[in-house]
Design a protein around this motif. Structure first.
Motif, PDB file in Angstrom:
ATOM      1  N   ARG A  63      32.695  40.072  47.281  1.00 46.75           N
ATOM      2  CA  ARG A  63      33.657  39.178  46.630  1.00 46.75           C
ATOM      3  C   ARG A  63      32.929  38.504  45.473  1.00 46.75           C
ATOM      4  NH1 ARG A  63      36.250  42.130  48.910  1.00 46.75           N
ATOM      5  NH2 ARG A  63      37.798  41.798  50.518  1.00 46.75           N
ATOM      6  N   ILE A  64      33.530  38.586  44.290  1.00 47.60           N
ATOM      7  CA  ILE A  64      32.937  37.999  43.095  1.00 47.60           C
ATOM      8  C   ILE A  64      33.917  37.000  42.500  1.00 47.60           C
ATOM      9  CG2 ILE A  64      31.479  39.991  42.587  1.00 47.60           C
ATOM     10  CD1 ILE A  64      33.549  40.863  40.525  1.00 47.60           C
ATOM     11  N   ARG A  65      33.423  36.179  41.595  1.00 49.19           N
ATOM     12  CA  ARG A  65      34.256  35.196  40.895  1.00 49.19           C
ATOM     13  C   ARG A  65      34.217  35.537  39.414  1.00 49.19           C
ATOM     14  NH1 ARG A  65      33.277  29.097  39.345  1.00 49.19           N
ATOM     15  NH2 ARG A  65      35.416  28.379  39.437  1.00 49.19           N
ATOM     16  N   ILE A  66      35.379  35.557  38.782  1.00 44.71           N
ATOM     17  CA  ILE A  66      35.462  35.904  37.362  1.00 44.71           C
ATOM     18  C   ILE A  66      36.147  34.783  36.600  1.00 44.71           C
ATOM     19  CG2 ILE A  66      36.468  37.509  35.687  1.00 44.71           C
ATOM     20  CD1 ILE A  66      36.139  39.689  37.742  1.00 44.71           C
ATOM     21  N   GLU A  67      35.540  34.401  35.477  1.00 43.23           N
ATOM     22  CA  GLU A  67      36.146  33.467  34.535  1.00 43.23           C
ATOM     23  C   GLU A  67      36.391  34.263  33.258  1.00 43.23           C
ATOM     24  OE1 GLU A  67      34.181  29.476  34.440  1.00 43.23           O
ATOM     25  OE2 GLU A  67      32.809  30.503  35.816  1.00 43.23           O
ATOM     26  N   PRO A  68      37.629  34.716  33.028  1.00 41.72           N
ATOM     27  CA  PRO A  68      37.899  35.565  31.856  1.00 41.72           C
ATOM     28  C   PRO A  68      37.565  34.867  30.543  1.00 41.72           C
ATOM     29  CG  PRO A  68      39.773  35.534  33.348  1.00 41.72           C
ATOM     30  CD  PRO A  68      38.815  34.478  33.816  1.00 41.72           C
ATOM     31  N   TYR A  69      36.930  35.601  29.651  1.00 42.71           N
ATOM     32  CA  TYR A  69      36.570  35.093  28.329  1.00 42.71           C
ATOM     33  C   TYR A  69      37.813  35.120  27.446  1.00 42.71           C
ATOM     34  CZ  TYR A  69      33.926  34.654  23.992  1.00 42.71           C
ATOM     35  OH  TYR A  69      33.430  34.237  22.796  1.00 42.71           O
ATOM     36  N   LEU A  70      38.146  33.977  26.828  1.00 44.67           N
ATOM     37  CA  LEU A  70      39.377  33.885  26.047  1.00 44.67           C
ATOM     38  C   LEU A  70      39.157  33.808  24.546  1.00 44.67           C
ATOM     39  CD1 LEU A  70      41.394  31.391  28.263  1.00 44.67           C
ATOM     40  CD2 LEU A  70      41.479  33.881  28.254  1.00 44.67           C
ATOM     41  N   ALA A  71      38.107  33.124  24.107  1.00 46.94           N
ATOM     42  CA  ALA A  71      37.876  32.931  22.669  1.00 46.94           C
ATOM     43  C   ALA A  71      36.382  32.755  22.434  1.00 46.94           C
ATOM     44  CB  ALA A  71      38.660  31.728  22.169  1.00 46.94           C
ATOM     45  N   ASP A  72      36.027  32.088  21.354  1.00 43.51           N
ATOM     46  CA  ASP A  72      34.616  31.931  21.007  1.00 43.51           C
ATOM     47  C   ASP A  72      33.802  31.242  22.094  1.00 43.51           C
ATOM     48  OD1 ASP A  72      34.990  33.223  18.638  1.00 43.51           O
ATOM     49  OD2 ASP A  72      35.292  31.386  17.487  1.00 43.51           O
TER      50      ASP A  72
ATOM     51  N   ALA B 180      35.657  29.542  24.950  1.00 40.16           N
ATOM     52  CA  ALA B 180      36.558  29.131  26.026  1.00 40.16           C
ATOM     53  C   ALA B 180      36.628  30.174  27.138  1.00 40.16           C
ATOM     54  CB  ALA B 180      37.960  28.903  25.467  1.00 40.16           C
ATOM     55  N   TYR B 181      36.643  29.680  28.359  1.00 42.66           N
ATOM     56  CA  TYR B 181      36.841  30.523  29.533  1.00 42.66           C
ATOM     57  C   TYR B 181      38.148  30.132  30.177  1.00 42.66           C
ATOM     58  CZ  TYR B 181      32.070  32.178  29.169  1.00 42.66           C
ATOM     59  OH  TYR B 181      30.916  32.761  28.728  1.00 42.66           O
ATOM     60  N   GLY B 182      38.845  31.113  30.691  1.00 45.77           N
ATOM     61  CA  GLY B 182      40.115  30.868  31.355  1.00 45.77           C
ATOM     62  C   GLY B 182      39.894  30.388  32.780  1.00 45.77           C
ATOM     63  N   PRO B 183      40.988  30.201  33.503  1.00 43.86           N
ATOM     64  CA  PRO B 183      40.873  29.751  34.889  1.00 43.86           C
ATOM     65  C   PRO B 183      40.140  30.800  35.730  1.00 43.86           C
ATOM     66  CG  PRO B 183      43.138  30.316  34.358  1.00 43.86           C
ATOM     67  CD  PRO B 183      42.362  30.400  33.088  1.00 43.86           C
ATOM     68  N   ALA B 184      39.272  30.318  36.603  1.00 42.98           N
ATOM     69  CA  ALA B 184      38.473  31.217  37.435  1.00 42.98           C
ATOM     70  C   ALA B 184      39.336  31.908  38.474  1.00 42.98           C
ATOM     71  CB  ALA B 184      37.376  30.433  38.127  1.00 42.98           C
ATOM     72  N   VAL B 185      38.993  33.143  38.751  1.00 46.96           N
ATOM     73  CA  VAL B 185      39.655  33.921  39.794  1.00 46.96           C
ATOM     74  C   VAL B 185      38.614  34.134  40.883  1.00 46.96           C
ATOM     75  CG1 VAL B 185      40.822  36.074  40.341  1.00 46.96           C
ATOM     76  CG2 VAL B 185      41.061  35.083  38.065  1.00 46.96           C
ATOM     77  N   ASP B 186      38.826  33.524  42.049  1.00 43.99           N
ATOM     78  CA  ASP B 186      37.874  33.615  43.146  1.00 43.99           C
ATOM     79  C   ASP B 186      38.187  34.789  44.063  1.00 43.99           C
ATOM     80  OD1 ASP B 186      36.248  31.410  42.538  1.00 43.99           O
ATOM     81  OD2 ASP B 186      37.721  30.041  43.388  1.00 43.99           O
ATOM     82  N   ALA B 187      37.188  35.231  44.792  1.00 39.39           N
ATOM     83  CA  ALA B 187      37.298  36.246  45.841  1.00 39.39           C
ATOM     84  C   ALA B 187      37.928  37.550  45.351  1.00 39.39           C
ATOM     85  CB  ALA B 187      38.061  35.683  47.032  1.00 39.39           C
ATOM     86  N   VAL B 188      37.455  38.041  44.205  1.00 43.11           N
ATOM     87  CA  VAL B 188      37.922  39.320  43.682  1.00 43.11           C
ATOM     88  C   VAL B 188      37.192  40.431  44.437  1.00 43.11           C
ATOM     89  CG1 VAL B 188      37.992  40.807  41.649  1.00 43.11           C
ATOM     90  CG2 VAL B 188      38.364  38.348  41.411  1.00 43.11           C
ATOM     91  N   PRO B 189      37.919  41.356  45.092  1.00 45.12           N
ATOM     92  CA  PRO B 189      37.249  42.450  45.790  1.00 45.12           C
ATOM     93  C   PRO B 189      36.541  43.367  44.796  1.00 45.12           C
ATOM     94  CG  PRO B 189      39.585  42.348  46.370  1.00 45.12           C
ATOM     95  CD  PRO B 189      39.361  41.404  45.241  1.00 45.12           C
ATOM     96  N   ALA B 190      35.286  43.680  45.084  1.00 43.85           N
ATOM     97  CA  ALA B 190      34.492  44.546  44.208  1.00 43.85           C
ATOM     98  C   ALA B 190      33.388  45.198  45.022  1.00 43.85           C
ATOM     99  CB  ALA B 190      33.893  43.734  43.073  1.00 43.85           C
ATOM    100  N   LEU B 191      32.823  46.237  44.459  1.00 45.78           N
ATOM    101  CA  LEU B 191      31.643  46.862  45.035  1.00 45.78           C
ATOM    102  C   LEU B 191      30.525  46.665  44.024  1.00 45.78           C
ATOM    103  CD1 LEU B 191      30.356  48.498  47.288  1.00 45.78           C
ATOM    104  CD2 LEU B 191      31.034  50.559  46.067  1.00 45.78           C
ATOM    105  N   VAL B 192      29.535  45.845  44.364  1.00 42.98           N
ATOM    106  CA  VAL B 192      28.472  45.456  43.438  1.00 42.98           C
ATOM    107  C   VAL B 192      27.228  46.299  43.691  1.00 42.98           C
ATOM    108  CG1 VAL B 192      26.989  43.557  42.685  1.00 42.98           C
ATOM    109  CG2 VAL B 192      29.355  43.100  43.342  1.00 42.98           C
TER     110      VAL B 192
END
Length: 111
Positions: free
Chosen positions: A12-21, A23-35
């Motif tokens: 499970r990873i956490r992603i904060e999408p990059y929006l601009a120079d 700025a980061y968007g709202p974080a998305v917690d517990a994203v299923p992934a294989l790291v």
């Protein structure tokens, strides 16, 4: 194309999408992934080569633009460096990951 079953995306990873120079968007917690935490050489979109500290695969509809801030399962944070979206049915290039999104990360720091 086949999709990797979610049961195999065990991290499970956490992603904060990059929006601009800066700025980061709202974080998305517990994203299923294989790291895969092993380092590997990757080529950035500009052609420069970097050592990615981790690579992960996730669902193809994941919102993770280049530059997004990612928190790995071990607590390190990284920046999305390269994205390998799933191949379209018209593409002749095979995909090792089926219909999954593959992201390489760079510049980790300890939290």
């Amino acid at each position: 194309m086949t999709r990797v079953p979610e049961v195999l995306l065990r991290h499970r990873i956490r992603i904060e999408p990059y929006l601009a120079d800066t700025a980061y968007g709202p974080a998305v917690d517990a994203v299923p992934a294989l790291v895969d935490p092993s380092p590997r050489m990757v080529r950035a979109p500009g052609g420069r080569e970097f050592t990615a500290v981790a690579t992960f695969i996730a669902a193809p509809d994941l919102d993770c633009p280049l530059g997004s801030r990612i928190t790995l399962p071990d607590g390190r944070t990284a920046t999305a460096l390269t994205l390998a979206p799933p191949c379209s049915p018209r593409s002749s290039r095979p995909s090792l990951y089926g219909s999954q999104l593959r992201v390489s990360t760079l510049r980790t720091t300890e939290c």
